[in-house]
Motif scaffolding. Sequence first.
Motif, PDB file in Angstrom:
ATOM      1  N   ILE A 142      21.688 -17.724 -14.741  1.00 49.41           N
ATOM      2  CA  ILE A 142      20.683 -17.950 -15.783  1.00 49.41           C
ATOM      3  C   ILE A 142      20.417 -19.448 -15.819  1.00 49.41           C
ATOM      4  O   ILE A 142      21.356 -20.249 -15.825  1.00 49.41           O
ATOM      5  CB  ILE A 142      21.190 -17.495 -17.168  1.00 49.41           C
ATOM      6  N   ILE A 143      19.138 -19.837 -15.819  1.00 52.38           N
ATOM      7  CA  ILE A 143      18.803 -21.252 -15.949  1.00 52.38           C
ATOM      8  C   ILE A 143      18.000 -21.447 -17.230  1.00 52.38           C
ATOM      9  O   ILE A 143      17.162 -20.621 -17.588  1.00 52.38           O
ATOM     10  CB  ILE A 143      18.055 -21.811 -14.715  1.00 52.38           C
ATOM     11  N   LEU A 144      18.284 -22.539 -17.920  1.00 51.00           N
ATOM     12  CA  LEU A 144      17.613 -22.874 -19.181  1.00 51.00           C
ATOM     13  C   LEU A 144      17.223 -24.341 -19.118  1.00 51.00           C
ATOM     14  O   LEU A 144      18.084 -25.209 -18.936  1.00 51.00           O
ATOM     15  CB  LEU A 144      18.559 -22.621 -20.359  1.00 51.00           C
ATOM     16  N   PHE A 145      15.940 -24.622 -19.256  1.00 48.89           N
ATOM     17  CA  PHE A 145      15.424 -25.986 -19.155  1.00 48.89           C
ATOM     18  C   PHE A 145      14.707 -26.321 -20.454  1.00 48.89           C
ATOM     19  O   PHE A 145      13.784 -25.611 -20.861  1.00 48.89           O
ATOM     20  CB  PHE A 145      14.458 -26.094 -17.970  1.00 48.89           C
ATOM     21  N   SER A 146      15.122 -27.401 -21.100  1.00 47.68           N
ATOM     22  CA  SER A 146      14.575 -27.753 -22.412  1.00 47.68           C
ATOM     23  C   SER A 146      13.304 -28.592 -22.292  1.00 47.68           C
ATOM     24  O   SER A 146      13.244 -29.532 -21.516  1.00 47.68           O
ATOM     25  CB  SER A 146      15.617 -28.521 -23.223  1.00 47.68           C
ATOM     26  N   PHE A 147      12.287 -28.197 -23.048  1.00 46.55           N
ATOM     27  CA  PHE A 147      11.075 -29.011 -23.152  1.00 46.55           C
ATOM     28  C   PHE A 147      11.303 -30.157 -24.136  1.00 46.55           C
ATOM     29  O   PHE A 147      10.768 -31.238 -23.980  1.00 46.55           O
ATOM     30  CB  PHE A 147       9.892 -28.181 -23.648  1.00 46.55           C
ATOM     31  N   ASP A 148      12.081 -29.887 -25.172  1.00 48.09           N
ATOM     32  CA  ASP A 148      12.296 -30.823 -26.265  1.00 48.09           C
ATOM     33  C   ASP A 148      13.779 -30.767 -26.645  1.00 48.09           C
ATOM     34  O   ASP A 148      14.539 -30.023 -26.028  1.00 48.09           O
ATOM     35  CB  ASP A 148      11.413 -30.405 -27.460  1.00 48.09           C
ATOM     36  N   THR A 149      14.174 -31.509 -27.672  1.00 43.85           N
ATOM     37  CA  THR A 149      15.542 -31.413 -28.164  1.00 43.85           C
ATOM     38  C   THR A 149      15.772 -29.969 -28.601  1.00 43.85           C
ATOM     39  O   THR A 149      14.997 -29.410 -29.376  1.00 43.85           O
ATOM     40  CB  THR A 149      15.762 -32.384 -29.348  1.00 43.85           C
ATOM     41  N   THR A 150      16.804 -29.343 -28.065  1.00 43.83           N
ATOM     42  CA  THR A 150      17.036 -27.917 -28.270  1.00 43.83           C
ATOM     43  C   THR A 150      18.525 -27.641 -28.409  1.00 43.83           C
ATOM     44  O   THR A 150      19.333 -28.244 -27.714  1.00 43.83           O
ATOM     45  CB  THR A 150      16.503 -27.100 -27.058  1.00 43.83           C
ATOM     46  N   VAL A 151      18.871 -26.725 -29.300  1.00 44.74           N
ATOM     47  CA  VAL A 151      20.236 -26.217 -29.386  1.00 44.74           C
ATOM     48  C   VAL A 151      20.206 -24.816 -28.791  1.00 44.74           C
ATOM     49  O   VAL A 151      19.403 -23.974 -29.190  1.00 44.74           O
ATOM     50  CB  VAL A 151      20.753 -26.171 -30.842  1.00 44.74           C
ATOM     51  N   ILE A 152      21.079 -24.590 -27.815  1.00 41.53           N
ATOM     52  CA  ILE A 152      21.193 -23.271 -27.196  1.00 41.53           C
ATOM     53  C   ILE A 152      22.583 -22.736 -27.510  1.00 41.53           C
ATOM     54  O   ILE A 152      23.586 -23.401 -27.230  1.00 41.53           O
ATOM     55  CB  ILE A 152      20.979 -23.341 -25.670  1.00 41.53           C
ATOM     56  N   LYS A 153      22.616 -21.557 -28.110  1.00 39.28           N
ATOM     57  CA  LYS A 153      23.886 -20.885 -28.384  1.00 39.28           C
ATOM     58  C   LYS A 153      24.107 -19.846 -27.306  1.00 39.28           C
ATOM     59  O   LYS A 153      23.233 -19.020 -27.031  1.00 39.28           O
ATOM     60  CB  LYS A 153      23.853 -20.189 -29.744  1.00 39.28           C
ATOM     61  N   MET A 177      24.693 -13.285 -24.878  1.00 39.94           N
ATOM     62  CA  MET A 177      23.725 -13.403 -25.969  1.00 39.94           C
ATOM     63  C   MET A 177      23.315 -14.864 -26.056  1.00 39.94           C
ATOM     64  O   MET A 177      24.170 -15.743 -26.174  1.00 39.94           O
ATOM     65  CB  MET A 177      24.358 -12.961 -27.287  1.00 39.94           C
ATOM     66  N   LEU A 178      22.004 -15.118 -26.006  1.00 43.22           N
ATOM     67  CA  LEU A 178      21.471 -16.478 -26.049  1.00 43.22           C
ATOM     68  C   LEU A 178      20.558 -16.632 -27.258  1.00 43.22           C
ATOM     69  O   LEU A 178      19.777 -15.727 -27.571  1.00 43.22           O
ATOM     70  CB  LEU A 178      20.665 -16.773 -24.783  1.00 43.22           C
ATOM     71  N   HIS A 179      20.636 -17.792 -27.899  1.00 42.61           N
ATOM     72  CA  HIS A 179      19.724 -18.119 -29.002  1.00 42.61           C
ATOM     73  C   HIS A 179      19.210 -19.530 -28.766  1.00 42.61           C
ATOM     74  O   HIS A 179      19.984 -20.433 -28.448  1.00 42.61           O
ATOM     75  CB  HIS A 179      20.438 -18.026 -30.355  1.00 42.61           C
ATOM     76  N   PHE A 180      17.895 -19.726 -28.936  1.00 40.10           N
ATOM     77  CA  PHE A 180      17.256 -21.012 -28.678  1.00 40.10           C
ATOM     78  C   PHE A 180      16.640 -21.542 -29.966  1.00 40.10           C
ATOM     79  O   PHE A 180      15.953 -20.804 -30.667  1.00 40.10           O
ATOM     80  CB  PHE A 180      16.133 -20.846 -27.639  1.00 40.10           C
ATOM     81  N   SER A 181      16.835 -22.826 -30.257  1.00 44.14           N
ATOM     82  CA  SER A 181      16.216 -23.418 -31.447  1.00 44.14           C
ATOM     83  C   SER A 181      14.761 -23.803 -31.187  1.00 44.14           C
ATOM     84  O   SER A 181      13.985 -23.947 -32.123  1.00 44.14           O
ATOM     85  CB  SER A 181      17.003 -24.645 -31.913  1.00 44.14           C
ATOM     86  N   ASN A 182      14.389 -23.983 -29.915  1.00 47.53           N
ATOM     87  CA  ASN A 182      13.020 -24.345 -29.521  1.00 47.53           C
ATOM     88  C   ASN A 182      12.653 -23.620 -28.236  1.00 47.53           C
ATOM     89  O   ASN A 182      13.523 -23.107 -27.541  1.00 47.53           O
ATOM     90  CB  ASN A 182      12.901 -25.859 -29.267  1.00 47.53           C
ATOM     91  N   GLU A 183      11.358 -23.663 -27.896  1.00 46.51           N
ATOM     92  CA  GLU A 183      10.917 -23.086 -26.631  1.00 46.51           C
ATOM     93  C   GLU A 183      11.582 -23.802 -25.463  1.00 46.51           C
ATOM     94  O   GLU A 183      11.777 -25.017 -25.493  1.00 46.51           O
ATOM     95  CB  GLU A 183       9.404 -23.265 -26.465  1.00 46.51           C
ATOM     96  N   CYS A 184      11.920 -23.024 -24.445  1.00 39.95           N
ATOM     97  CA  CYS A 184      12.425 -23.609 -23.206  1.00 39.95           C
ATOM     98  C   CYS A 184      12.115 -22.659 -22.056  1.00 39.95           C
ATOM     99  O   CYS A 184      11.696 -21.533 -22.263  1.00 39.95           O
ATOM    100  CB  CYS A 184      13.914 -23.924 -23.310  1.00 39.95           C
ATOM    101  N   LEU A 185      12.307 -23.149 -20.842  1.00 42.31           N
ATOM    102  CA  LEU A 185      12.161 -22.305 -19.668  1.00 42.31           C
ATOM    103  C   LEU A 185      13.436 -21.477 -19.505  1.00 42.31           C
ATOM    104  O   LEU A 185      14.545 -21.997 -19.645  1.00 42.31           O
ATOM    105  CB  LEU A 185      11.929 -23.142 -18.415  1.00 42.31           C
ATOM    106  N   PHE A 186      13.262 -20.206 -19.211  1.00 43.91           N
ATOM    107  CA  PHE A 186      14.359 -19.266 -19.069  1.00 43.91           C
ATOM    108  C   PHE A 186      14.181 -18.574 -17.723  1.00 43.91           C
ATOM    109  O   PHE A 186      13.186 -17.888 -17.497  1.00 43.91           O
ATOM    110  CB  PHE A 186      14.302 -18.261 -20.226  1.00 43.91           C
TER     111      PHE A 186
END
Length: 182
Positions: A132-143, A168-177
């Motif tokens: 799984i790859i997660l790339f943040s556009f902005d400041t983000t908290v990923i659980k 289980m993933l939770h994102f505080s902001n939009e990001c690439l998934f």
Amino acid sequence: MNIHLLPKKDSKASIWSGGLTYEYMIYPETANYTNRDFTFRISSATIEEVPSVFTKFKGYHRYLVMLDNSLYIEVNKEKKVHEKYEIMEFNSDDEVTSYTKGIDFNWMVSEKISHHKLEITNGYQNCNVPVIILFSFDTTVIKINEKSYDLEPHDLLVIENPEKENIMLHFSNECLFGILDF
């Protein structure tokens, strides 16, 4: 499960014909970019020359997302426009010329991998794939299963999950998934 937090500030620049490229990760670790023997490679690049001809990579599928503006591009002589954060997919052996300066996110996946996808997400995801790859556009908290990771803009988080555990993933902001199943 192995979790890799790869901050933008820690990536090293290399020169490509149109600007600079910052490699976040090449997989497997023993792979070599020059030998084109990788399963996938994640990078971000600056496009500083207009026009810029993209490097060809026979045998790879490519995802590209502009991080700062729209992309005016020609793929195999067909003109296209992709808006900021719009995901562009193409065969890495295509003739690609950019007519835009800017910064992009770039994910190359070997054509030997049959199941991969990239999307923009926010809120929640539940998945059980090997990568799984997660790339943040902005400041983000990923659980990830209730453990929090703080990402700055353009940071990358990669989860290696060879046992295909349910995550289980939770994102505080939009990001690439992105997901890879092999």
